[in-house]
Design a protein around this motif. Structure first.
Motif, PDB file in Angstrom:
ATOM      1  N   PHE A   1    -123.500 -15.171  85.523  1.00  0.00           N
ATOM      2  CA  PHE A   1    -123.127 -16.061  84.425  1.00  0.00           C
ATOM      3  C   PHE A   1    -122.464 -15.287  83.285  1.00  0.00           C
ATOM      4  CE2 PHE A   1    -127.068 -18.700  85.763  1.00  0.00           C
ATOM      5  CZ  PHE A   1    -126.365 -19.272  86.804  1.00  0.00           C
ATOM      6  N   ARG A   2    -122.961 -14.094  82.974  1.00  0.00           N
ATOM      7  CA  ARG A   2    -122.376 -13.273  81.898  1.00  0.00           C
ATOM      8  C   ARG A   2    -120.885 -13.022  82.128  1.00  0.00           C
ATOM      9  NH1 ARG A   2    -127.530 -10.982  81.994  1.00  0.00           N
ATOM     10  NH2 ARG A   2    -128.451 -10.799  79.935  1.00  0.00           N
ATOM     11  N   ARG A   3    -120.515 -12.915  83.394  1.00  0.00           N
ATOM     12  CA  ARG A   3    -119.110 -12.675  83.746  1.00  0.00           C
ATOM     13  C   ARG A   3    -118.328 -13.983  83.902  1.00  0.00           C
ATOM     14  NH1 ARG A   3    -120.937  -8.831  88.383  1.00  0.00           N
ATOM     15  NH2 ARG A   3    -120.442 -10.732  89.466  1.00  0.00           N
ATOM     16  N   GLY A   4    -118.984 -15.107  83.719  1.00  0.00           N
ATOM     17  CA  GLY A   4    -118.309 -16.391  83.822  1.00  0.00           C
ATOM     18  C   GLY A   4    -118.332 -16.994  85.208  1.00  0.00           C
ATOM     19  N   ILE A   5    -119.006 -16.350  86.154  1.00  0.00           N
ATOM     20  CA  ILE A   5    -119.097 -16.881  87.520  1.00  0.00           C
ATOM     21  C   ILE A   5    -120.229 -17.890  87.537  1.00  0.00           C
ATOM     22  CG2 ILE A   5    -119.611 -16.281  89.927  1.00  0.00           C
ATOM     23  CD1 ILE A   5    -118.490 -13.466  89.288  1.00  0.00           C
ATOM     24  N   PRO A   6    -120.040 -19.070  87.968  1.00  0.00           N
ATOM     25  CA  PRO A   6    -118.891 -19.821  88.471  1.00  0.00           C
ATOM     26  C   PRO A   6    -118.436 -20.912  87.495  1.00  0.00           C
ATOM     27  CG  PRO A   6    -120.875 -20.817  89.321  1.00  0.00           C
ATOM     28  CD  PRO A   6    -121.292 -19.748  88.322  1.00  0.00           C
ATOM     29  N   ILE A   7    -118.338 -20.592  86.220  1.00  0.00           N
ATOM     30  CA  ILE A   7    -118.100 -21.575  85.170  1.00  0.00           C
ATOM     31  C   ILE A   7    -116.628 -21.559  84.760  1.00  0.00           C
ATOM     32  CG2 ILE A   7    -118.820 -22.327  82.867  1.00  0.00           C
ATOM     33  CD1 ILE A   7    -121.230 -20.075  83.776  1.00  0.00           C
ATOM     34  N   ALA A   8    -115.996 -22.717  84.796  1.00  0.00           N
ATOM     35  CA  ALA A   8    -114.589 -22.835  84.402  1.00  0.00           C
ATOM     36  C   ALA A   8    -114.434 -22.545  82.914  1.00  0.00           C
ATOM     37  CB  ALA A   8    -114.080 -24.245  84.715  1.00  0.00           C
ATOM     38  N   ALA A   9    -113.249 -22.103  82.511  1.00  0.00           N
ATOM     39  CA  ALA A   9    -112.950 -21.906  81.090  1.00  0.00           C
ATOM     40  C   ALA A   9    -113.180 -23.225  80.360  1.00  0.00           C
ATOM     41  CB  ALA A   9    -111.515 -21.433  80.911  1.00  0.00           C
ATOM     42  N   GLY A  10    -113.955 -23.174  79.293  1.00  0.00           N
ATOM     43  CA  GLY A  10    -114.303 -24.382  78.557  1.00  0.00           C
ATOM     44  C   GLY A  10    -115.475 -25.134  79.159  1.00  0.00           C
ATOM     45  N   GLY A  11    -115.941 -24.694  80.326  1.00  0.00           N
ATOM     46  CA  GLY A  11    -117.035 -25.368  81.016  1.00  0.00           C
ATOM     47  C   GLY A  11    -118.392 -25.044  80.426  1.00  0.00           C
ATOM     48  N   LEU A  12    -119.398 -25.779  80.895  1.00  0.00           N
ATOM     49  CA  LEU A  12    -120.749 -25.636  80.387  1.00  0.00           C
ATOM     50  C   LEU A  12    -121.711 -25.130  81.457  1.00  0.00           C
ATOM     51  CD1 LEU A  12    -121.177 -28.984  78.413  1.00  0.00           C
ATOM     52  CD2 LEU A  12    -120.716 -26.719  77.461  1.00  0.00           C
ATOM     53  N   LEU A  13    -122.649 -24.306  81.027  1.00  0.00           N
ATOM     54  CA  LEU A  13    -123.783 -23.872  81.839  1.00  0.00           C
ATOM     55  C   LEU A  13    -125.027 -24.408  81.169  1.00  0.00           C
ATOM     56  CD1 LEU A  13    -125.303 -22.097  83.965  1.00  0.00           C
ATOM     57  CD2 LEU A  13    -125.187 -20.246  82.274  1.00  0.00           C
ATOM     58  N   LEU A  14    -125.858 -25.133  81.923  1.00  0.00           N
ATOM     59  CA  LEU A  14    -127.124 -25.641  81.425  1.00  0.00           C
ATOM     60  C   LEU A  14    -128.230 -24.911  82.167  1.00  0.00           C
ATOM     61  CD1 LEU A  14    -124.956 -27.922  81.016  1.00  0.00           C
ATOM     62  CD2 LEU A  14    -126.843 -29.515  81.087  1.00  0.00           C
ATOM     63  N   ILE A  15    -129.090 -24.228  81.429  1.00  0.00           N
ATOM     64  CA  ILE A  15    -130.195 -23.485  82.025  1.00  0.00           C
ATOM     65  C   ILE A  15    -131.494 -24.177  81.643  1.00  0.00           C
ATOM     66  CG2 ILE A  15    -131.404 -21.286  82.160  1.00  0.00           C
ATOM     67  CD1 ILE A  15    -128.806 -19.930  81.220  1.00  0.00           C
ATOM     68  N   GLU A  16    -132.236 -24.626  82.653  1.00  0.00           N
ATOM     69  CA  GLU A  16    -133.558 -25.215  82.417  1.00  0.00           C
ATOM     70  C   GLU A  16    -134.587 -24.091  82.511  1.00  0.00           C
ATOM     71  OE1 GLU A  16    -135.978 -29.032  84.066  1.00  0.00           O
ATOM     72  OE2 GLU A  16    -135.217 -27.644  85.568  1.00  0.00           O
ATOM     73  N   HIS A  17    -135.457 -23.985  81.489  1.00  0.00           N
ATOM     74  CA  HIS A  17    -136.414 -22.885  81.453  1.00  0.00           C
ATOM     75  C   HIS A  17    -137.639 -23.284  80.642  1.00  0.00           C
ATOM     76  CE1 HIS A  17    -135.152 -21.923  77.298  1.00  0.00           C
ATOM     77  NE2 HIS A  17    -133.939 -22.254  77.720  1.00  0.00           N
ATOM     78  N   PRO A  18    -138.743 -22.507  80.767  1.00  0.00           N
ATOM     79  CA  PRO A  18    -139.926 -22.790  79.955  1.00  0.00           C
ATOM     80  C   PRO A  18    -139.588 -22.750  78.467  1.00  0.00           C
ATOM     81  CG  PRO A  18    -140.467 -21.238  81.693  1.00  0.00           C
ATOM     82  CD  PRO A  18    -138.971 -21.403  81.704  1.00  0.00           C
ATOM     83  N   ALA A  19    -140.212 -23.628  77.704  1.00  0.00           N
ATOM     84  CA  ALA A  19    -139.890 -23.778  76.279  1.00  0.00           C
ATOM     85  C   ALA A  19    -140.062 -22.488  75.490  1.00  0.00           C
ATOM     86  CB  ALA A  19    -140.731 -24.888  75.675  1.00  0.00           C
ATOM     87  N   GLY A  20    -140.950 -21.606  75.882  1.00  0.00           N
ATOM     88  CA  GLY A  20    -141.182 -20.377  75.136  1.00  0.00           C
ATOM     89  C   GLY A  20    -140.143 -19.297  75.355  1.00  0.00           C
ATOM     90  N   ASP A  21    -139.321 -19.414  76.373  1.00  0.00           N
ATOM     91  CA  ASP A  21    -138.307 -18.401  76.660  1.00  0.00           C
ATOM     92  C   ASP A  21    -137.169 -18.489  75.645  1.00  0.00           C
ATOM     93  OD1 ASP A  21    -139.857 -17.855  78.845  1.00  0.00           O
ATOM     94  OD2 ASP A  21    -138.377 -18.458  80.336  1.00  0.00           O
ATOM     95  N   GLU A  22    -136.779 -17.350  75.122  1.00  0.00           N
ATOM     96  CA  GLU A  22    -135.671 -17.281  74.174  1.00  0.00           C
ATOM     97  C   GLU A  22    -134.413 -16.790  74.883  1.00  0.00           C
ATOM     98  OE1 GLU A  22    -135.542 -18.187  70.926  1.00  0.00           O
ATOM     99  OE2 GLU A  22    -137.587 -18.945  71.146  1.00  0.00           O
ATOM    100  N   PHE A  23    -133.280 -17.344  74.509  1.00  0.00           N
ATOM    101  CA  PHE A  23    -132.003 -16.945  75.079  1.00  0.00           C
ATOM    102  C   PHE A  23    -131.070 -16.507  73.955  1.00  0.00           C
ATOM    103  CE2 PHE A  23    -133.788 -19.080  78.604  1.00  0.00           C
ATOM    104  CZ  PHE A  23    -133.172 -18.555  79.724  1.00  0.00           C
TER     105      PHE A  23
END
Length: 139
Positions: free
Chosen positions: A91-113
């Motif tokens: 994801f850091r390299r943009g794989i597989p997200i199009a330019a302008g696209g969105l990544l949604l990550i579901e995770h435990p509420a306590g995890d910080e990003f």
């Protein structure tokens, strides 16, 4: 849309019902892929609108990167996987997200990003009980 860790496909099926043209479902379990296929039939999703890939997430991301295949919306929701950091490297390299696209990550509420994740910028977070969805946009 790309639904990574699709399970029975509820997130991707919901996206299709709300206007997504096509969803690629990635799920490692043959049993869950079977349920997913039945669910697509039950809700009358036409052929070509739901692609099911029975494969682990990391090999799928490797293939997508090599083929330069991208999606406008990527949902990463693998609740049972404790270490998802190898996927974050893609994801850091943009794989597989199009330019302008969105990544949604579901995770435990306590995890910080972080605010930035490589080429991605955090856009929004939504918390509901014990789970959070963090939205990133690819610049």
């Amino acid at each position: 849309m790309l639904d990574l860790g699709a399970g029975m496909g509820m997130v991707g099926i919901e996206a299709l019902s709300r206007g997504a043209m096509a969803v690629t479902f990635v799920e490692r379990s043959a049993k869950m892929c079977s349920y997913l296929k039945k669910n697509l039939q039950v809700v009358c999703i036409k052929d070509g609108h739901g692609e099911i890939r029975e494969i682990e997430i990391l090999p799928f991301l490797l293939q997508a990167g090599k083929r330069r295949r991208v999606w406008d919306l990527v949902f990463f929701g693998t609740r049972e996987s404790p270490d998802r950091s190898p996927a974050y490297e893609y994801f850091r390299r943009g794989i597989p997200i199009a330019a302008g696209g969105l990544l949604l990550i579901e995770h435990p509420a306590g995890d910080e990003f972080p605010e930035k994740l490589g080429v991605l910028q955090r856009w929004r977070t939504i918390t509901n009980n014990d789970w959070t969805i963090t939205f990133y946009q690819r610049r």
